[in-house]
Motif scaffolding. Structure first.
Motif, PDB file in Angstrom:
ATOM      1  N   ILE A   4       0.872  -1.180   0.000  1.00 46.32           N
ATOM      2  CA  ILE A   4       0.000   0.000   0.000  1.00 46.32           C
ATOM      3  C   ILE A   4       0.902   1.221   0.000  1.00 46.32           C
ATOM      4  CG2 ILE A   4      -1.781   1.266   1.265  1.00 46.32           C
ATOM      5  CD1 ILE A   4      -2.760  -1.376   2.375  1.00 46.32           C
ATOM      6  N   ARG A   5       1.077   1.806  -1.171  1.00 45.79           N
ATOM      7  CA  ARG A   5       1.988   2.943  -1.310  1.00 45.79           C
ATOM      8  C   ARG A   5       1.247   4.273  -1.450  1.00 45.79           C
ATOM      9  NH1 ARG A   5       5.201   0.501   1.004  1.00 45.79           N
ATOM     10  NH2 ARG A   5       6.908  -0.731   0.147  1.00 45.79           N
ATOM     11  N   ASN A   6      -0.027   4.228  -1.844  1.00 51.69           N
ATOM     12  CA  ASN A   6      -0.784   5.478  -1.954  1.00 51.69           C
ATOM     13  C   ASN A   6      -2.219   5.238  -1.517  1.00 51.69           C
ATOM     14  OD1 ASN A   6      -2.467   5.002  -4.637  1.00 51.69           O
ATOM     15  ND2 ASN A   6      -0.370   4.314  -5.041  1.00 51.69           N
ATOM     16  N   ALA A  28      -1.734   5.372   6.536  1.00 50.45           N
ATOM     17  CA  ALA A  28      -0.582   5.922   5.818  1.00 50.45           C
ATOM     18  C   ALA A  28       0.667   5.878   6.692  1.00 50.45           C
ATOM     19  CB  ALA A  28      -0.879   7.351   5.367  1.00 50.45           C
ATOM     20  N   HIS A  31       2.004   2.234   6.818  1.00 50.54           N
ATOM     21  CA  HIS A  31       2.608   1.715   5.585  1.00 50.54           C
ATOM     22  C   HIS A  31       3.621   2.662   4.944  1.00 50.54           C
ATOM     23  CE1 HIS A  31      -0.024  -1.796   5.394  1.00 50.54           C
ATOM     24  NE2 HIS A  31      -0.987  -1.009   5.820  1.00 50.54           N
ATOM     25  N   ALA A  33       2.843   5.326   3.433  1.00 52.74           N
ATOM     26  CA  ALA A  33       2.197   5.632   2.154  1.00 52.74           C
ATOM     27  C   ALA A  33       1.954   7.131   1.999  1.00 52.74           C
ATOM     28  CB  ALA A  33       0.853   4.904   2.054  1.00 52.74           C
TER      29      ALA A  33
END
Length: 293
Positions: A4-6, A28, A31, A33
């Protein structure tokens, strides 16, 4: 599993969407993110309300879209300063659900976070949330409660199909600190019919080998595999009841902070397919719900 990057979180500054923002910030941080605050400005809705407001006051103030963009930018800057996250403000125009979907599809979103309705803590879904969940193209987390804290327990509804496997995998990756419970519900009538069919075809391993026993073995194997990706052993359970009722009652009994379900469908039939177990869970639980397409 794709990291989960975004994360995109939809906001209209209501209490419900503020709860979604709180949850998105926490995820966020977990992760590492990037986070995008997305607001969809419905021009037609604004025009229909213009007659309600004082025209002289409107003439003295910046247009509503400008005001909203300023507020969105201020919230994003404040969150970035408080958390150290990369937070961006994104403003789009159109009907809320269609505009949000268009943005998510165009920006390769790993996770969309939305409020279940403008007033958090109530059963049911608001109209925008309902439309967004009809045919999602990425996992969607619907949030009911503010004061976000890491999920302690997550219930994953599974049926041993590929869609449910994706939901389980995403839930474990998304909430690695939680205790995960894989729950498979078998309606008693369905189990007996399947057992009789398997017996006739001599597919059972032995006289005492039921559909429930077979399902539990497969579920325990999946739980063992997923345990390698999380901080706690994943628990496997097979319940005998109608799927929606079993999931709702087990989620309340644990109690689970979040329920993960698969969407089960794409294209024209997607809404109908969501309308069974997943839709009932979304409408009747007070837990956050993760829907994985």
């Amino acid at each position: 599993m794709t990291p989960i990057r975004n994360i995109v979180v939809a906001t209209d500054f209501s209490p419900g969407s503020n709860a979604a923002v709180d949850r998105a910030v926490l995820l966020a941080q977990t992760h590492g993110a990037s986070l995008r605050l997305l607001h969809a400005f419905d021009v037609s809705a604004w025009h229909s309300l213009q007659g309600v407001f004082d025209p002289h006051r409107l003439a003295r103030e910046p247009p509503p879209d400008v005001q909203i963009q300023r507020r969105l930018t201020e919230v994003a800057a404040s969150l970035a300063a408080q958390t150290g996250l990369q937070v961006e403000a994104r403003f789009t125009v159109g009907k809320a659900a269609s505009a949000i979907n268009a943005y998510v599809n165009a920006h390769d979103t790993a996770l969309l976070v939305i409020g279940s309705r403008p007033e958090p803590g109530l059963l049911g879904l608001g109209s925008t949330a309902s439309r967004l969940l009809r045919s999602p193209t990425c996992p969607v987390l619907t949030v009911r409660w503010g004061h976000a804290r890491p999920y302690a327990k997550v219930l994953v509804a599974v049926d041993l199909g590929a869609d449910a496997m994706r939901a389980a995998t995403f839930a474990v990756a998304g909430f690695p600190a939680a205790q995960h419970h894989l729950v498979l519900a078998l309606a008693p009538a369905l189990e007996r019919a399947a057992w009789l069919q398997a017996l006739a075809q001599e597919e059972l391993a032995g006289p005492d080998d039921s559909m429930r026993a077979q399902a539990l073995r497969q579920l325990e194997q999946l739980a063992l595999t997923l345990t390698r990706q999380t901080q706690h052993p994943v628990i496997a359970e097979v319940l005998e009841d109608s799927p929606a009722r079993a999931i709702l009652e087990r989620a309340a009994a644990l109690p689970a902070d979040c329920v993960a379900v698969s969407h089960h469908g794409q294209g024209a039939g997607a809404e109908r397919l969501l309308g069974s177990m997943a839709q009932q869970v979304l409408q009747h639980t007070l837990r956050d719900v993760l829907v994985v397409p």
